[in-house]
Design an enzyme around this catalytic site. Structure first.
Site, PDB file in Angstrom:
ATOM      1  N   ARG A 239      39.940   1.427   7.012  1.00 24.91           N
ATOM      2  CA  ARG A 239      40.986   2.378   7.373  1.00 24.91           C
ATOM      3  C   ARG A 239      41.737   2.765   6.100  1.00 24.91           C
ATOM      4  O   ARG A 239      42.006   1.909   5.242  1.00 24.91           O
ATOM      5  CB  ARG A 239      41.966   1.773   8.382  1.00 24.91           C
ATOM      6  CG  ARG A 239      41.440   1.748   9.817  1.00 24.91           C
ATOM      7  CD  ARG A 239      41.250   3.149  10.397  1.00 24.91           C
ATOM      8  NE  ARG A 239      40.808   3.144  11.770  1.00 24.91           N
ATOM      9  CZ  ARG A 239      39.533   3.251  12.169  1.00 24.91           C
ATOM     10  NH1 ARG A 239      38.571   3.350  11.270  1.00 24.91           N
ATOM     11  NH2 ARG A 239      39.229   3.272  13.448  1.00 24.91           N
ATOM     12  N   GLU A 268      44.761  11.002   6.841  1.00 21.47           N
ATOM     13  CA  GLU A 268      43.670  11.921   7.219  1.00 21.47           C
ATOM     14  C   GLU A 268      44.215  13.068   8.057  1.00 21.47           C
ATOM     15  O   GLU A 268      45.059  12.829   8.912  1.00 21.47           O
ATOM     16  CB  GLU A 268      42.606  11.150   8.009  1.00 21.47           C
ATOM     17  CG  GLU A 268      41.933  10.102   7.157  1.00 21.47           C
ATOM     18  CD  GLU A 268      40.872   9.290   7.887  1.00 21.47           C
ATOM     19  OE1 GLU A 268      40.501   9.659   9.019  1.00 21.47           O
ATOM     20  OE2 GLU A 268      40.428   8.293   7.324  1.00 21.47           O
ATOM     21  N   HIS A 286      35.015  10.405   6.534  1.00 17.92           N
ATOM     22  CA  HIS A 286      35.102   9.401   7.618  1.00 17.92           C
ATOM     23  C   HIS A 286      33.874   9.473   8.531  1.00 17.92           C
ATOM     24  O   HIS A 286      33.988   9.823   9.717  1.00 17.92           O
ATOM     25  CB  HIS A 286      36.400   9.580   8.428  1.00 17.92           C
ATOM     26  CG  HIS A 286      36.783   8.318   9.180  1.00 17.92           C
ATOM     27  ND1 HIS A 286      38.091   8.008   9.488  1.00 17.92           N
ATOM     28  CD2 HIS A 286      36.024   7.307   9.671  1.00 17.92           C
ATOM     29  CE1 HIS A 286      38.116   6.853  10.158  1.00 17.92           C
ATOM     30  NE2 HIS A 286      36.863   6.418  10.289  1.00 17.92           N
TER      31      HIS A 286
HETATM   32  C1  GLV Z   1      35.546   4.480  13.154  1.00 17.50           C
HETATM   33  O1  GLV Z   1      36.226   4.521  12.179  1.00 17.50           O
HETATM   34  C2  GLV Z   1      35.721   3.551  14.225  1.00 17.50           C
HETATM   35  O2  GLV Z   1      36.720   2.802  14.228  1.00 17.50           O
HETATM   36  O3  GLV Z   1      34.877   3.515  15.125  1.00 17.50           O
END
Ligand code: GLV
Length: 329
Positions: A239, A268, A286
């Protein structure tokens, strides 16, 4: 009995939508952007369930504004977009999608590590620019991955997946986690547990695999970068807020560390000022779990959670199953 109403906050893979449509009246947010807070409230009102992505904040305000909602299923394993305490308090069940994306995300972390170490995007940009003058002995010199020291921060399913991949490259792997793995796991994966500061000081590559929690926010800050080798490369597929992104820009610009490969960002979809101007960073949008198969499995798990809930069962990957126990008492 009339069908339950489900709001899905984006078009998700068919595997999930088809299942949902077999059981419920399904309303799908049609736009290729997340609903904003007001749009989310407007669409959640009167619904029995929500299927959300990690871009949607599910907090006390939303749940109070949409009191008919009984379950919210995230199509993601991370759930820092959920206020779990508020949902539990409101009697709303939350679910996520663990287990199906570990290898896909570990693949991406390793791809990012290699791309950053060997400057693959820079090479691609050079070729496309039309200015490549031919083979050069001093051209795009990168960092060896094989036999280098990899430090894994967060040794859950994804972190362990990265360790398995690293073994194939003959890397020396150490890890740090709040909870130490069993000796059998350490032996099987050929990894050693080290204190965080030691991992920072010794690693050639550091890959982050922790959830976002108060104690992991800005885990990687200016102080941490100062403890790393100047030749080290930082990889983040966890994250964004685990890294102080402004401090990272400074560290990359000043050569405190050699490079970074990022799939996630602190704010983001915004990036810290100065980040895109740097050549020693590789940036992805991401996409850790973004394979066709895995995203389909994630959508299916979310759908199965909602179906199980309205069938009176415990959703298979409920985050706060105590809500159901309380309702049954
Ligand atoms: C993606 O970042 C997820 O948490 O599935």
């Amino acid at each position: 009995m009339s069908k339950k109403n489900v709001f899905v906050t984006r078009v998700i893979p068919d595997a999930g939508l088809t299942l949902l449509r077999e059981h419920f009246d399904v309303h799908v947010w049609p736009h290729d952007r997340p609903p904003n807070a007001q749009e989310l409230v407007d669409n959640a009102r009167g619904k029995d369930a929500l299927v959300t992505l990690l871009t949607e904040k599910v907090d006390a305000a939303l749940l109070a504004a949409a009191p008919t909602v009984r379950i919210v299923a995230n199509v993601a394993v991370g759930f820092d977009n959920f206020d779990v305490a508020a949902a539990t308090q409101a009697g709303v069940v939350l679910t996520n999608t663990p287990g199906v994306l570990d290898d896909t995300t570990a693949d991406l972390a390793f791809a990012l590590l290699m791309a950053t170490a060997r400057r693959i995007p820079e090479g691609d940009r050079l070729m496309r620019s039309g200015s490549w003058g031919g083979w050069g002995i001093m051209q795009l010199l990168g960092h060896d991955v094989h036999h280098a020291k990899l430090g894994i921060v967060g040794f859950g399913r994804i972190g362990r997946g990265v360790a398995r991949r690293a073994a194939g490259f003959g890397m020396q792997v150490s890890y740090h986690d709040a909870i130490r793995a069993g000796a059998d796991v350490e032996r099987e994966l050929g990894v050693s547990y080290v204190p965080f500061d030691q991992l920072l000081a010794e690693s050639d590559f550091i890959s982050l695999h922790v959830p976002l929690l108060p104690e992991t926010r800005h885990l990687m800050d200016a102080k941490a970068f100062a403890k790393m080798k100047r030749s080290a490369i930082l990889i983040n597929t966890s994250r964004g807020p685990v890294i102080d992104e402004a401090a990272l820009v400074t560290a990359l610009r000043e050569g405190t560390i050699a490079g970074a490969g990022l799939d996630v960002y602190e704010h983001e979809p915004k990036l810290a000022p100065g980040l895109v101007a740097l050549d020693n960073v590789v940036l992805l949008p991401h996409i850790g779990s973004a394979s066709i198969t895995t995203r389909s499995k994630m959508a299916e798990i979310a759908a199965r959670n909602v179906i199980a809930f309205f069938a009176g069962e415990t959703p298979p990957t409920a985050l706060n199953p105590e809500v159901l126990a309380a309702a049954r008492r």
